[in-house]
Design a protein around this motif. Structure first.
Motif, PDB file in Angstrom:
ATOM      1  N   ARG A  15       0.900  -1.170   0.114  1.00  0.00           N
ATOM      2  CA  ARG A  15      -0.073   0.011   0.038  1.00  0.00           C
ATOM      3  C   ARG A  15       0.786   1.028   0.105  1.00  0.00           C
ATOM      4  NH1 ARG A  15      -5.131  -0.478   2.508  1.00  0.00           N
ATOM      5  NH2 ARG A  15      -4.241  -1.641   4.070  1.00  0.00           N
ATOM      6  N   SER A  19       1.340  -6.984  -2.219  1.00  0.00           N
ATOM      7  CA  SER A  19       0.724  -7.469  -1.035  1.00  0.00           C
ATOM      8  C   SER A  19      -0.738  -7.322  -1.211  1.00  0.00           C
ATOM      9  CB  SER A  19       0.756  -6.367   0.162  1.00  0.00           C
ATOM     10  OG  SER A  19      -0.086  -5.252  -0.059  1.00  0.00           O
ATOM     11  N   ARG A  20      -1.695  -7.918  -0.520  1.00  0.00           N
ATOM     12  CA  ARG A  20      -3.196  -7.822  -0.613  1.00  0.00           C
ATOM     13  C   ARG A  20      -3.684  -6.648  -0.788  1.00  0.00           C
ATOM     14  NH1 ARG A  20      -7.641 -12.096   2.201  1.00  0.00           N
ATOM     15  NH2 ARG A  20      -9.424 -10.355   1.821  1.00  0.00           N
ATOM     16  N   GLN A  51      -0.749 -11.416  -6.051  1.00  0.00           N
ATOM     17  CA  GLN A  51      -0.583 -11.508  -4.463  1.00  0.00           C
ATOM     18  C   GLN A  51       0.100 -12.662  -3.805  1.00  0.00           C
ATOM     19  OE1 GLN A  51      -4.534 -10.844  -2.921  1.00  0.00           O
ATOM     20  NE2 GLN A  51      -3.937 -12.125  -1.209  1.00  0.00           N
ATOM     21  N   VAL A  52       1.279 -12.307  -2.962  1.00  0.00           N
ATOM     22  CA  VAL A  52       1.860 -13.060  -2.318  1.00  0.00           C
ATOM     23  C   VAL A  52       1.327 -12.869  -0.844  1.00  0.00           C
ATOM     24  CG1 VAL A  52       4.211 -13.441  -1.049  1.00  0.00           C
ATOM     25  CG2 VAL A  52       3.991 -12.578  -3.537  1.00  0.00           C
ATOM     26  N   GLN A  83      -1.097 -15.596   2.132  1.00  0.00           N
ATOM     27  CA  GLN A  83      -1.796 -16.677   2.703  1.00  0.00           C
ATOM     28  C   GLN A  83      -3.083 -17.073   1.846  1.00  0.00           C
ATOM     29  OE1 GLN A  83      -3.782 -15.696   6.379  1.00  0.00           O
ATOM     30  NE2 GLN A  83      -5.298 -17.500   6.350  1.00  0.00           N
ATOM     31  N   THR A  84      -3.423 -16.097   1.302  1.00  0.00           N
ATOM     32  CA  THR A  84      -4.508 -16.289   0.203  1.00  0.00           C
ATOM     33  C   THR A  84      -3.984 -15.559  -1.253  1.00  0.00           C
ATOM     34  OG1 THR A  84      -5.399 -14.037   0.693  1.00  0.00           O
ATOM     35  CG2 THR A  84      -6.548 -15.933   1.761  1.00  0.00           C
ATOM     36  N   GLY A 128       7.245  -0.954   0.968  1.00  0.00           N
ATOM     37  CA  GLY A 128       5.922  -0.313   1.422  1.00  0.00           C
ATOM     38  C   GLY A 128       5.158  -1.485   1.751  1.00  0.00           C
ATOM     39  N   SER A 179       3.810  -3.657   5.091  1.00  0.00           N
ATOM     40  CA  SER A 179       4.113  -3.463   6.613  1.00  0.00           C
ATOM     41  C   SER A 179       4.485  -4.860   7.197  1.00  0.00           C
ATOM     42  CB  SER A 179       2.713  -3.149   7.263  1.00  0.00           C
ATOM     43  OG  SER A 179       1.641  -4.033   6.993  1.00  0.00           O
ATOM     44  N   GLN A 187      -0.334 -12.465   7.260  1.00  0.00           N
ATOM     45  CA  GLN A 187      -0.951 -13.072   6.058  1.00  0.00           C
ATOM     46  C   GLN A 187       0.011 -12.984   5.147  1.00  0.00           C
ATOM     47  OE1 GLN A 187      -2.770 -10.933   7.999  1.00  0.00           O
ATOM     48  NE2 GLN A 187      -4.440 -11.970   8.791  1.00  0.00           N
ATOM     49  N   HIS A 188       0.688 -11.673   5.128  1.00  0.00           N
ATOM     50  CA  HIS A 188       1.635 -11.540   4.031  1.00  0.00           C
ATOM     51  C   HIS A 188       2.899 -12.484   4.191  1.00  0.00           C
ATOM     52  CE1 HIS A 188       3.461  -9.549   0.547  1.00  0.00           C
ATOM     53  NE2 HIS A 188       4.805  -9.834   1.131  1.00  0.00           N
ATOM     54  N   ASN A 218      11.064   0.291   4.244  1.00  0.00           N
ATOM     55  CA  ASN A 218       9.656   0.714   4.733  1.00  0.00           C
ATOM     56  C   ASN A 218      10.014   2.344   5.527  1.00  0.00           C
ATOM     57  OD1 ASN A 218       7.459   1.305   6.677  1.00  0.00           O
ATOM     58  ND2 ASN A 218       6.708  -0.558   5.940  1.00  0.00           N
ATOM     59  N   ASP A 246      12.170   6.229   2.804  1.00  0.00           N
ATOM     60  CA  ASP A 246      11.155   6.799   1.989  1.00  0.00           C
ATOM     61  C   ASP A 246      11.345   5.917   0.770  1.00  0.00           C
ATOM     62  OD1 ASP A 246       9.144   7.609   0.094  1.00  0.00           O
ATOM     63  OD2 ASP A 246       9.376   9.678   0.961  1.00  0.00           O
ATOM     64  N   LEU A 247      10.437   5.087   0.465  1.00  0.00           N
ATOM     65  CA  LEU A 247      10.681   4.211  -0.804  1.00  0.00           C
ATOM     66  C   LEU A 247      10.675   5.204  -2.063  1.00  0.00           C
ATOM     67  CD1 LEU A 247       7.950   3.586  -3.042  1.00  0.00           C
ATOM     68  CD2 LEU A 247       7.048   2.585  -0.696  1.00  0.00           C
TER      69      LEU A 247
HETATM   70  P1  FAD Z   1      -0.089  -1.676   5.225  1.00  0.00           P
HETATM   71  O1  FAD Z   1      -0.254  -2.697   6.185  1.00  0.00           O
HETATM   72  O2  FAD Z   1      -1.019  -0.227   4.860  1.00  0.00           O
HETATM   73  O3  FAD Z   1       1.380  -1.216   5.132  1.00  0.00           O
HETATM   74  C1  FAD Z   1       1.992  -0.222   4.358  1.00  0.00           C
HETATM   75  C2  FAD Z   1       3.259   0.082   4.599  1.00  0.00           C
HETATM   76  O4  FAD Z   1       3.865   0.972   3.759  1.00  0.00           O
HETATM   77  C3  FAD Z   1       3.539   0.550   5.973  1.00  0.00           C
HETATM   78  O5  FAD Z   1       4.272  -0.416   6.791  1.00  0.00           O
HETATM   79  C4  FAD Z   1       4.132   1.938   5.755  1.00  0.00           C
HETATM   80  O6  FAD Z   1       4.988   2.339   6.685  1.00  0.00           O
HETATM   81  C5  FAD Z   1       4.759   1.811   4.611  1.00  0.00           C
HETATM   82  N1  FAD Z   1       5.014   2.958   3.900  1.00  0.00           N
HETATM   83  C6  FAD Z   1       3.949   3.988   3.258  1.00  0.00           C
HETATM   84  N2  FAD Z   1       4.422   4.973   2.694  1.00  0.00           N
HETATM   85  C7  FAD Z   1       5.765   4.552   2.586  1.00  0.00           C
HETATM   86  C8  FAD Z   1       6.818   5.341   1.932  1.00  0.00           C
HETATM   87  N3  FAD Z   1       6.919   6.444   1.244  1.00  0.00           N
HETATM   88  N4  FAD Z   1       8.033   4.620   1.958  1.00  0.00           N
HETATM   89  C9  FAD Z   1       8.304   3.414   2.617  1.00  0.00           C
HETATM   90  N5  FAD Z   1       7.454   3.042   3.261  1.00  0.00           N
HETATM   91  C10 FAD Z   1       6.186   3.478   2.989  1.00  0.00           C
HETATM   92  N6  FAD Z   1      -2.138  -9.608   2.958  1.00  0.00           N
HETATM   93  C11 FAD Z   1      -1.246 -10.076   1.935  1.00  0.00           C
HETATM   94  O7  FAD Z   1      -0.062  -9.503   1.531  1.00  0.00           O
HETATM   95  N7  FAD Z   1      -1.311 -11.459   1.313  1.00  0.00           N
HETATM   96  C12 FAD Z   1      -2.111 -12.131   1.577  1.00  0.00           C
HETATM   97  O8  FAD Z   1      -2.420 -13.409   0.916  1.00  0.00           O
HETATM   98  C13 FAD Z   1      -3.542 -11.563   2.626  1.00  0.00           C
HETATM   99  N8  FAD Z   1      -4.230 -12.676   3.253  1.00  0.00           N
HETATM  100  C14 FAD Z   1      -5.139 -12.389   3.897  1.00  0.00           C
HETATM  101  C15 FAD Z   1      -6.083 -13.143   4.372  1.00  0.00           C
HETATM  102  C16 FAD Z   1      -7.077 -12.899   5.497  1.00  0.00           C
HETATM  103  C17 FAD Z   1      -8.103 -13.838   6.003  1.00  0.00           C
HETATM  104  C18 FAD Z   1      -7.046 -11.510   5.987  1.00  0.00           C
HETATM  105  C19 FAD Z   1      -7.925 -11.378   7.073  1.00  0.00           C
HETATM  106  C20 FAD Z   1      -5.935 -10.696   5.482  1.00  0.00           C
HETATM  107  C21 FAD Z   1      -5.095 -11.063   4.421  1.00  0.00           C
HETATM  108  N9  FAD Z   1      -4.211 -10.186   4.047  1.00  0.00           N
HETATM  109  C22 FAD Z   1      -3.378 -10.475   3.277  1.00  0.00           C
HETATM  110  C23 FAD Z   1      -4.188  -8.712   4.613  1.00  0.00           C
HETATM  111  C24 FAD Z   1      -3.029  -8.307   5.585  1.00  0.00           C
HETATM  112  O9  FAD Z   1      -3.510  -8.538   6.779  1.00  0.00           O
HETATM  113  C25 FAD Z   1      -2.721  -6.948   5.411  1.00  0.00           C
HETATM  114  O10 FAD Z   1      -3.899  -6.138   5.692  1.00  0.00           O
HETATM  115  C26 FAD Z   1      -1.883  -6.564   4.256  1.00  0.00           C
HETATM  116  O11 FAD Z   1      -0.682  -7.465   3.949  1.00  0.00           O
HETATM  117  C27 FAD Z   1      -1.317  -5.114   4.297  1.00  0.00           C
HETATM  118  O12 FAD Z   1      -0.735  -4.714   3.221  1.00  0.00           O
HETATM  119  P2  FAD Z   1       0.308  -3.467   3.216  1.00  0.00           P
HETATM  120  O13 FAD Z   1       1.546  -4.277   4.018  1.00  0.00           O
HETATM  121  O14 FAD Z   1       0.628  -3.352   1.574  1.00  0.00           O
HETATM  122  O15 FAD Z   1      -0.246  -2.371   3.716  1.00  0.00           O
END
Ligand code: FAD
Length: 335
Positions: free
Chosen positions: A228, A253-254, A267-268, A270-271, A284, A286, A290-291, A305, A323-324
């Protein structure tokens, strides 16, 4: 007369007096005519059971080329070829009939398949038809009846012993090395016939396959995944530029997939797909459990990150708090 004989047969089967033997159901790319790397990993797992290994290769016209590749894998003693238009697109209802007929003719003690989206579709059907509870996502084989598998998105590792006479397993392919693709010389035979290969329950209409010059995500040596933190679809081009230089695949990520920045098949987690490349770069992301469950077996993990408390740093071998939007272009320039 018939009833006591059947009773003895069940008893013998329950107490394992028959010879142990393993059937591996091959995955392959029919369009390319190639056996999939995941099948080679599954053959390695099958070898650890120390039973004769038979590989079932089911598909449409041209499947013989794939069968020939399976016959060259060391450790395979026999390849059974089920060639029929009904198996061409891997339709689960049809394929499960081929597996069941093969099992009924060969009375295998174990049936193994790679853990994949495809096997999630047909293995439960095979298990229901053969009245056996499957054990999925096996990451280690202890003995003929004891297997290790992750639970709770990889937060717990369970060791499972089964008393099922027929063990049906799917194998997490990142946990087993690929078997060599040459050096073997297995016999090739026609698979047992199925009365009506076309089950008539579903039909193939069309497929939309994304074309990419990059390596396939599950087997790539380098994977660069974005989350994200990348904020928009366009920003993923930064990762693609770096992936091009490193000859890697791009994942997501999801959260990035849910926001339509990347397609679902990338997507990488659990799902999504489970990957274990030599190098995994999380940008970027977290590091939600699940990831992590989809990438934490990678050999080297690098995370970028801006939040130094992000959980991804707990599994990373190298972490860059930055900052990415500055770090990724700089890294790409320097590679
Ligand atoms: P976020 O958690 O929002 O993290 C974004 C990160 O980006 C933060 O750490 C932030 O500090 C960083 N960031 C922001 N801006 C910058 C910047 N400018 N420079 C550097 N860093 C920055 N998720 C998966 O990935 N894969 C799955 O298969 C999966 N299966 C799931 C199954 C179930 C049943 C459930 C409930 C959830 C599942 N999820 C899965 C979702 C998972 O719980 C997280 O919500 C998801 O992985 C979060 O994605 P993210 O890390 O991209 O986003």
């Amino acid at each position: 007369m018939a009833q006591p004989r059947r009773f003895v047969g069940v008893l013998m089967s329950r107490f394992g007096t028959r010879d142990a033997s393993t059937l591996v159901v091959a995955e392959h790319s029919e369009s390319k005519g190639t056996l999939s790397p995941s099948t080679l990993c599954t053959i390695t797992a099958a070898g650890q059971l120390q039973n004769p290994v038979t590989v079932l290769v089911a598909g449409g016209k041209g499947i013989n080329a794939v069968a020939q590749q399976a016959a060259q894998v060391p450790g395979v003693s026999k390849v059974l070829v089920a060639e029929h238009a009904a198996y061409e697109k891997g339709i689960a209802e049809n394929l499960s009939q081929a597996v069941v007929a093969t099992h009924k003719a060969g009375d295998y003690s174990h049936i193994l398949a790679p853990s994949s989206m495809h096997s999630k579709n047909y293995v439960p059907r095979v298990a229901a038809l053969l009245d056996s509870q499957p054990i999925t996502d096996v990451i280690a084989i202890k003995d003929q009846a004891t297997f290790v598998r992750p639970m709770y998105a990889g937060n717990a590792i369970a060791t499972v012993t089964t008393s099922e006479p027929l063990k049906i397993l799917t194998v997490r392919t990142t946990a087993f090395e690929k078997a060599p693709s040459t050096g073997g010389s297995a016999a090739t035979e026609v698979a047992p016939a199925v009365a009506k290969p076309e089950a008539g329950l579903s039909a193939f209409l069309s497929e939309s396959v994304s074309q990419s010059a990059r390596p396939e995500l599950s087997s790539a040596r380098v994977v660069i995944s974005g989350g994200r933190g990348l904020k928009t679809k366009e920003h993923f081009q930064m990762l693609e530029a770096l992936a091009d230089k490193l000859k890697g695949a791009v994942g997501a990520s999801r959260a990035a997939v849910d926001e339509f920045h990347m397609p679902n098949e990338l997507q990488v987690g659990q799902t999504g797909k489970v990957v274990a490349p030599d190098l995994y770069l999380a940008v970027g992301i977290s590091g939600a459990i699940q990831h992590l469950s989809g990438m934490k077996d990678s050999k080297v993990i690098v995370a970028i990150n801006k939040d130094k408390e992000a959980p991804i740093f707990q599994v990373a071998d190298y972490g860059l708090v930055a900052d990415l939007f500055k770090a990724v272009p700089e890294l790409t320039d320097k590679v």
